[in-house]
Motif scaffolding. Structure first.
Motif, PDB file in Angstrom:
ATOM      1  N   ARG A 139       0.869  -1.178   0.000  1.00 61.16           N
ATOM      2  CA  ARG A 139       0.000   0.000   0.000  1.00 61.16           C
ATOM      3  C   ARG A 139       0.905   1.226   0.000  1.00 61.16           C
ATOM      4  N   ILE A 140       1.420   1.559  -1.187  1.00 59.52           N
ATOM      5  CA  ILE A 140       2.402   2.635  -1.318  1.00 59.52           C
ATOM      6  C   ILE A 140       1.691   3.968  -1.471  1.00 59.52           C
ATOM      7  N   ALA A 141       2.040   4.913  -0.600  1.00 58.26           N
ATOM      8  CA  ALA A 141       1.505   6.274  -0.678  1.00 58.26           C
ATOM      9  C   ALA A 141       2.439   7.102  -1.555  1.00 58.26           C
ATOM     10  N   HIS A 142       1.904   7.684  -2.590  1.00 57.64           N
ATOM     11  CA  HIS A 142       2.730   8.462  -3.528  1.00 57.64           C
ATOM     12  C   HIS A 142       3.423   9.622  -2.821  1.00 57.64           C
ATOM     13  N   GLY A 143       4.722   9.691  -3.001  1.00 54.76           N
ATOM     14  CA  GLY A 143       5.483  10.804  -2.453  1.00 54.76           C
ATOM     15  C   GLY A 143       5.587  10.830  -0.948  1.00 54.76           C
ATOM     16  N   ASP A 144       5.177   9.736  -0.274  1.00 58.60           N
ATOM     17  CA  ASP A 144       5.144   9.767   1.190  1.00 58.60           C
ATOM     18  C   ASP A 144       5.508   8.391   1.748  1.00 58.60           C
ATOM     19  N   PRO A 145       6.804   8.052   1.788  1.00 60.17           N
ATOM     20  CA  PRO A 145       7.209   6.740   2.290  1.00 60.17           C
ATOM     21  C   PRO A 145       6.757   6.475   3.725  1.00 60.17           C
ATOM     22  N   ASN A 147       4.017   7.140   5.159  1.00 61.27           N
ATOM     23  CA  ASN A 147       2.634   6.659   5.218  1.00 61.27           C
ATOM     24  C   ASN A 147       2.387   5.437   4.337  1.00 61.27           C
ATOM     25  N   SER A 148       3.419   4.934   3.704  1.00 61.59           N
ATOM     26  CA  SER A 148       3.293   3.707   2.926  1.00 61.59           C
ATOM     27  C   SER A 148       3.303   2.518   3.874  1.00 61.59           C
ATOM     28  N   LYS A 149       2.526   1.483   3.533  1.00 60.22           N
ATOM     29  CA  LYS A 149       2.359   0.362   4.439  1.00 60.22           C
ATOM     30  C   LYS A 149       2.446  -0.979   3.703  1.00 60.22           C
ATOM     31  N   LEU A 150       2.698  -1.992   4.498  1.00 58.44           N
ATOM     32  CA  LEU A 150       2.635  -3.374   4.028  1.00 58.44           C
ATOM     33  C   LEU A 150       1.600  -4.083   4.895  1.00 58.44           C
ATOM     34  N   GLN A 151       0.535  -4.572   4.272  1.00 53.90           N
ATOM     35  CA  GLN A 151      -0.539  -5.219   5.016  1.00 53.90           C
ATOM     36  C   GLN A 151      -0.322  -6.734   5.055  1.00 53.90           C
ATOM     37  N   VAL A 152      -0.465  -7.299   6.264  1.00 56.37           N
ATOM     38  CA  VAL A 152      -0.347  -8.734   6.464  1.00 56.37           C
ATOM     39  C   VAL A 152      -1.752  -9.291   6.633  1.00 56.37           C
ATOM     40  N   GLU A 243      18.802  -9.342 -20.501  1.00 56.64           N
ATOM     41  CA  GLU A 243      19.485 -10.516 -19.921  1.00 56.64           C
ATOM     42  C   GLU A 243      20.201 -10.100 -18.639  1.00 56.64           C
ATOM     43  N   PRO A 244      19.631 -10.434 -17.463  1.00 50.89           N
ATOM     44  CA  PRO A 244      18.364 -11.169 -17.302  1.00 50.89           C
ATOM     45  C   PRO A 244      17.157 -10.313 -17.684  1.00 50.89           C
ATOM     46  N   ALA A 245      16.082 -10.972 -18.045  1.00 52.09           N
ATOM     47  CA  ALA A 245      14.865 -10.249 -18.412  1.00 52.09           C
ATOM     48  C   ALA A 245      14.266  -9.605 -17.162  1.00 52.09           C
ATOM     49  N   SER A 246      14.064  -8.314 -17.210  1.00 51.04           N
ATOM     50  CA  SER A 246      13.537  -7.600 -16.050  1.00 51.04           C
ATOM     51  C   SER A 246      12.039  -7.861 -15.884  1.00 51.04           C
ATOM     52  N   ARG A 247      11.598  -7.857 -14.637  1.00 53.16           N
ATOM     53  CA  ARG A 247      10.177  -7.948 -14.306  1.00 53.16           C
ATOM     54  C   ARG A 247       9.701  -6.558 -13.914  1.00 53.16           C
ATOM     55  N   ILE A 248       8.666  -6.057 -14.564  1.00 58.37           N
ATOM     56  CA  ILE A 248       8.175  -4.697 -14.330  1.00 58.37           C
ATOM     57  C   ILE A 248       6.736  -4.780 -13.818  1.00 58.37           C
ATOM     58  N   ARG A 249       6.499  -4.139 -12.673  1.00 59.83           N
ATOM     59  CA  ARG A 249       5.168  -4.164 -12.076  1.00 59.83           C
ATOM     60  C   ARG A 249       4.806  -2.765 -11.568  1.00 59.83           C
ATOM     61  N   VAL A 250       3.552  -2.361 -11.775  1.00 57.59           N
ATOM     62  CA  VAL A 250       3.039  -1.109 -11.221  1.00 57.59           C
ATOM     63  C   VAL A 250       2.671  -1.374  -9.763  1.00 57.59           C
ATOM     64  N   THR A 251       3.441  -0.817  -8.844  1.00 53.52           N
ATOM     65  CA  THR A 251       3.219  -1.077  -7.419  1.00 53.52           C
ATOM     66  C   THR A 251       2.345  -0.027  -6.741  1.00 53.52           C
ATOM     67  N   ALA A 252       2.114   1.101  -7.412  1.00 52.15           N
ATOM     68  CA  ALA A 252       1.138   2.093  -6.969  1.00 52.15           C
ATOM     69  C   ALA A 252       0.532   2.702  -8.218  1.00 52.15           C
ATOM     70  N   PRO A 253      -0.797   2.667  -8.361  1.00 57.97           N
ATOM     71  CA  PRO A 253      -1.439   3.090  -9.608  1.00 57.97           C
ATOM     72  C   PRO A 253      -1.382   4.602  -9.800  1.00 57.97           C
ATOM     73  N   PRO A 254      -1.746   5.083 -10.987  1.00 56.65           N
ATOM     74  CA  PRO A 254      -1.746   6.527 -11.244  1.00 56.65           C
ATOM     75  C   PRO A 254      -2.579   7.280 -10.217  1.00 56.65           C
ATOM     76  N   ARG A 255      -2.064   8.458  -9.836  1.00 53.04           N
ATOM     77  CA  ARG A 255      -2.732   9.245  -8.806  1.00 53.04           C
ATOM     78  C   ARG A 255      -2.376  10.724  -8.977  1.00 53.04           C
TER      79      ARG A 255
END
Length: 326
Positions: A139-145, A147-152, A243-255
């Protein structure tokens, strides 16, 4: 005279019988009650792995003359004040899958979840590649580490059991290699379990390196794209490798934040033995009207403003001074 003598003898015999019975009863009581004044120490020492319950039982047995409060206090107090138990399966004597890995995070090393989409989660399992016991969600807060969280989450109840900082996972020091994967044992809040090393890395959430000039130098000018996702693809292409092939993921959506459009993307898998990847905070200026709930398609085109990068390190290297990878 004879009658008095006989009566006296009978009375004496009665007295002797009563005394004998009293002595017999006294002897029986002494056999059942151990002496309380024996100062000699026990002949054996309790084993070092004796449990608290066994020790309490032994104390109760050998101190029968003590008041009841001695036999009960600590067990009840501990039971009511102890932290909640973990929701994972406790360790057993059964062998774990795979073999001990040569490389892995040290015990106590902080870790974060990487390369997991904002609408997905990472499974935590009872053993490497075993049954799921919990989930980890970014749960990444844009521009605010801060307030970013990891939920278990509890996998069975589908409920949040803890909220951690982005680097709030702790390695236990155990890593196992399977045929096609590597697994770290971790603790996340009340959960102890195993997670794939592909999605764990040391990181310092507050460290953000300004790499805007690097991007501008690579593309020649500030890039522009019709959507924020397309702009992110332009930026990540300058970091990703084949090589190696990078994995790219959007971890916080557009905001939308402070008049800018922002998106956060993880790029994992680089030809580097120290830096495993980067978490990129990409900020852009929208050209037209836009809405916060639909930034990706409204308000474009988008022109790059800046890019801030958080290094994601290999788990056995860790982070050093300034949050950079060792």
């Amino acid at each position: 005279m004879t009658n008095r003598f006989v009566a006296a003898m009978a009375f004496a015999a009665l007295v002797i019988s009563v005394l004998s019975l009293f002595v017999a009863l006294s002897a029986t009581t002494d056999e059942l009650t151990p002496p309380t004044g024996d100062p000699s120490p026990p002949t054996t020492t309790p084993p070092s792995d004796e449990t608290a319950a066994a020790a309490a039982a032994a104390t109760t047995t050998t101190t029968t003359s003590s008041p009841p409060v001695v036999a009960q206090p600590t067990i009840l107090t501990t039971a009511t004040t102890a932290p909640p138990p973990t929701i994972s399966v406790p360790p057993t004597s059964a062998p774990l899958p795979g073999t001990p890995a040569e490389f892995g995070p040290a015990a106590g090393a902080p870790l974060g979840v990487i390369g997991v989409s904002h609408d997905d989660f990472l499974n935590v399992r009872d053993v490497p590649n075993g049954s799921v016991v919990a989930t980890l969600s970014l749960r990444i807060a844009h521009g605010d580490p801060a307030n970013s969280k990891l939920q278990v989450g509890d996998a069975a109840a589908e409920a949040t059991v803890a909220t951690l900082s982005l680097d709030g996972i702790t390695a236990t020091g155990r890593t196992r290699d399977l045929a096609t994967s590597t697994w770290h044992e971790i603790q996340a809040g009340p959960v102890i379990g195993w997670a794939s090393s592909n999605y764990l890395a040391p990181l310092s959430p507050n460290v953000r390196l300004d790499v805007t000039d690097q991007i501008l130098s690579a593309v020649g000018s500030a890039p522009t794209a019709a959507t924020l996702t397309e702009l992110a693809n332009v930026v990540t292409a300058e970091f990703a490798s084949d090589e190696p092939a990078s994995r790219i993921r959007v971890t916080a959506p557009p905001r939308a934040i402070d008049g800018l459009a922002e998106i956060t993307v993880d790029v994992i898998g680089l030809p580097n033995d120290s830096v495993r990847g980067y978490r990129l905070l990409i900020s852009a200026d929208p050209a037209g009207d836009w809405r916060a709930e639909n930034l990706d398609t409204a308000g474009g085109p988008f022109t790059l403003r800046n890019v801030m990068a958080t290094p994601l390190c290999y788990s056995h290297r860790g982070t050093g001074d300034g949050g950079l990878c060792n």
